[in-house]
Scaffold this motif. Structure first.
Motif, PDB file in Angstrom:
ATOM      1  N   ASP A 137       0.832  -1.197   0.000  1.00 14.52           N
ATOM      2  CA  ASP A 137       0.000   0.000   0.000  1.00 14.52           C
ATOM      3  C   ASP A 137       0.871   1.253   0.000  1.00 14.52           C
ATOM      4  OD1 ASP A 137      -1.586   2.154   1.940  1.00 14.52           O
ATOM      5  OD2 ASP A 137      -2.886   1.128   0.503  1.00 14.52           O
ATOM      6  N   ALA A 138       0.684   2.110  -1.011  1.00 13.41           N
ATOM      7  CA  ALA A 138       1.510   3.309  -1.147  1.00 13.41           C
ATOM      8  C   ALA A 138       1.301   4.277   0.014  1.00 13.41           C
ATOM      9  CB  ALA A 138       1.205   4.004  -2.472  1.00 13.41           C
ATOM     10  N   ASP A 183       5.918  12.615  -1.086  1.00 11.99           N
ATOM     11  CA  ASP A 183       5.082  11.884  -2.042  1.00 11.99           C
ATOM     12  C   ASP A 183       5.851  11.593  -3.324  1.00 11.99           C
ATOM     13  OD1 ASP A 183       2.976  11.825  -0.294  1.00 11.99           O
ATOM     14  OD2 ASP A 183       1.935  13.548  -1.177  1.00 11.99           O
ATOM     15  N   THR A 199       6.797   7.921  -4.745  1.00 11.64           N
ATOM     16  CA  THR A 199       6.390   7.569  -6.104  1.00 11.64           C
ATOM     17  C   THR A 199       7.563   7.057  -6.918  1.00 11.64           C
ATOM     18  OG1 THR A 199       4.593   9.198  -6.085  1.00 11.64           O
ATOM     19  CG2 THR A 199       5.380   8.462  -8.236  1.00 11.64           C
ATOM     20  N   ARG A 204       8.655   3.542  -5.669  1.00 11.36           N
ATOM     21  CA  ARG A 204       7.704   2.477  -6.003  1.00 11.36           C
ATOM     22  C   ARG A 204       7.703   2.204  -7.503  1.00 11.36           C
ATOM     23  NH1 ARG A 204       4.263   0.917  -1.992  1.00 11.36           N
ATOM     24  NH2 ARG A 204       2.729   0.194  -3.507  1.00 11.36           N
ATOM     25  N   ASP A 205       7.818   3.246  -8.319  1.00 11.66           N
ATOM     26  CA  ASP A 205       7.871   3.047  -9.770  1.00 11.66           C
ATOM     27  C   ASP A 205       9.085   2.222 -10.164  1.00 11.66           C
ATOM     28  OD1 ASP A 205       5.610   4.598  -9.947  1.00 11.66           O
ATOM     29  OD2 ASP A 205       6.589   6.340 -10.860  1.00 11.66           O
ATOM     30  N   SER A 242       8.871  -1.501  -8.895  1.00 14.56           N
ATOM     31  CA  SER A 242       7.911  -2.392  -9.559  1.00 14.56           C
ATOM     32  C   SER A 242       8.131  -2.514 -11.059  1.00 14.56           C
ATOM     33  CB  SER A 242       6.487  -1.889  -9.302  1.00 14.56           C
ATOM     34  OG  SER A 242       6.286  -0.623  -9.919  1.00 14.56           O
ATOM     35  N   SER A 270       5.045   2.573 -13.667  1.00 15.25           N
ATOM     36  CA  SER A 270       4.648   3.789 -12.971  1.00 15.25           C
ATOM     37  C   SER A 270       3.219   3.677 -12.474  1.00 15.25           C
ATOM     38  CB  SER A 270       4.777   5.005 -13.907  1.00 15.25           C
ATOM     39  OG  SER A 270       3.716   5.006 -14.861  1.00 15.25           O
ATOM     40  N   THR A 271       2.821   4.620 -11.627  1.00 15.56           N
ATOM     41  CA  THR A 271       1.445   4.621 -11.129  1.00 15.56           C
ATOM     42  C   THR A 271       0.440   4.823 -12.253  1.00 15.56           C
ATOM     43  OG1 THR A 271       1.681   6.986 -10.634  1.00 15.56           O
ATOM     44  CG2 THR A 271       2.109   5.443  -8.841  1.00 15.56           C
ATOM     45  N   GLU A 272       0.882   5.446 -13.350  1.00 17.33           N
ATOM     46  CA  GLU A 272      -0.018   5.642 -14.499  1.00 17.33           C
ATOM     47  C   GLU A 272      -0.064   4.434 -15.420  1.00 17.33           C
ATOM     48  OE1 GLU A 272       1.818   9.560 -13.231  1.00 17.33           O
ATOM     49  OE2 GLU A 272       2.532   7.548 -13.710  1.00 17.33           O
TER      50      GLU A 272
END
Length: 384
Positions: free
Chosen positions: A249-250, A280, A284, A287-288, A291, A294-296
């Motif tokens: 969870d971010a 933030d 971001t 996490r990008d 993984s 990206s979140t997008e």
């Protein structure tokens, strides 16, 4: 009521049993239920200590002069409660517990918390390295006494493992796969027979030390270290394996990073003055890159370095210390340099991967109108 970190620590690196002494004493009084032999808390209380009480105030069944009547237990480990429950069940069954996972996923912290809650101390620890010898798992000798008296119980020097066996405590073995195989093998019979023989003391009552109730082992191993010193099949069978995953969870990760960074800057003697927007952006990016997406939903080339939560905490703390002691300009301007320091630890080619991330998601977010990401895009030159 909640328990907070002390504003002025007595010393660096306070163990969990001292940092959280008030909570441990409260939980010992709050839950008088059945406990496995040698345990300081009930298994349920151990899980609550590690995972928190979900914001619920716990109440003591009866008044204690030195304890608050009600207390909220904050979470200390961000992860699945089911994982912690399985770990506690393993320890209650006196079976070895092996925590595996990528570097920086709080395996050591979890082992420390469990040892403190179960046995009252996390100090009985062996740090695994290529130079760790079998004595670290068994015993050594005070050579001055050995020469003067011969092999006597007084000349024997207990290893942390032997001390844990005598007292019925939890012993922690950090980075077990970094120990040589022949050193690891010393644990096989120890975990099976729950005793250590001292041949030098044969024919005395001290020739065999048997484990007291409550003795067990928590070991940790990084997945990146597989093959350094692979564990034997016999040793693996004596452990229950649990994998500690990165925080899913971010928002939970962002809260943890802020909390840990605030505490680190406070220990450095300053107030934390980094905007949430900067944190933030930090979360971001980590996490990008971790993984590979990206979140997008844009593809990202993952660096070889593990972009762990622990590394993110260190960057956030560094930003906080810089803002406090070396003010001048926007703290956001310091972020690219710190990120470059993280990704270049293992593979020089990761520098190009970070630049690729800047040319991809950072540029596209800047073109989308975000002022913060526009500023980060303008700072691309600082990554060269």
């Amino acid at each position: 009521m909640t328990v907070t970190e002390p504003t002025t620590p007595v010393r660096q690196g306070m163990p969990a049993e001292e940092r959280h002494a008030a909570e441990l004493a409260f939980l010992a009084a709050q839950d008088p239920g059945p406990r496995p032999p040698g345990w300081a808390l009930t298994p349920r209380a151990v899980v609550t200590f590690v995972c928190g009480s979900d914001g619920v105030e716990l109440a003591l069944p009866e008044r204690h002069a030195d304890l608050p009547s009600r207390l909220v237990i904050p979470p200390k480990f961000v992860g699945e409660r089911a994982l912690v429950e399985r770990c506690v069940v393993t320890l209650a069954g006196e079976r070895g517990l092996l925590l595996t996972g990528e570097p920086g996923t709080a395996k050591s912290m979890l082992s420390e918390l469990l040892a403190a809650a179960v046995g009252g101390t996390s100090a009985l620890t062996v740090q695994g390295t290529a130079g760790t010898t079998e004595d670290a798992f068994r015993y050594g000798w005070n050579y001055a006494l050995l020469l003067a008296q011969g092999p006597t119980p007084q000349a024997l020097v207990d290893s942390p493992v032997l001390a844990a066996m005598r007292a019925g405590r939890v012993v922690r073995i950090e980075e077990i796969t970094r120990c040589l195989p022949e050193v690891q093998d010393a644990l096989v019979s120890l975990l099976s027979d729950r005793r250590i023989s001292v041949p030098e003391l044969t024919a005395t009552e001290d020739a065999v030390v048997r484990a007291a109730p409550g003795f067990t082992v928590i070991a940790t191993a990084n997945l990146r270290d597989r093959g350094v010193s692979e564990m034997s099949a016999a040793l693996k069978r004596r452990f229950n394996f649990e994998t500690v995953e990165p925080i899913a969870d971010a928002d939970a990760e962002a809260v943890l990073i802020r909390r840990q960074a605030v505490a680190a800057v406070r220990r450095a003697g300053a107030a934390f003055a980094v905007d949430d927007a900067v944190l933030d952006a930090l979360v971001t990016v980590f996490r990008d890159l971790r993984s590979g997406r990206s979140t997008e939903g844009w593809d990202v080339e993952r660096p070889g370095t593990v972009m762990s939560t622990a590394e993110a905490v260190q960057v956030a703390a560094s930003l906080g210390v810089s803002a406090a002691y070396l003010p001048g300009g926007d703290v956001l301007d310091l972020l690219p340099g710190h990120l470059l320091g993280v990704v270049r630890k293992d593979d020089p080619a990761d520098h190009a991967r970070l630049l690729g991330y800047w040319d991809g998601p950072v540029r596209r977010r800047a073109e989308g109108g975000s002022a913060m990401w526009r500023r980060l895009w303008d700072l691309r030159g600082s990554l060269r």
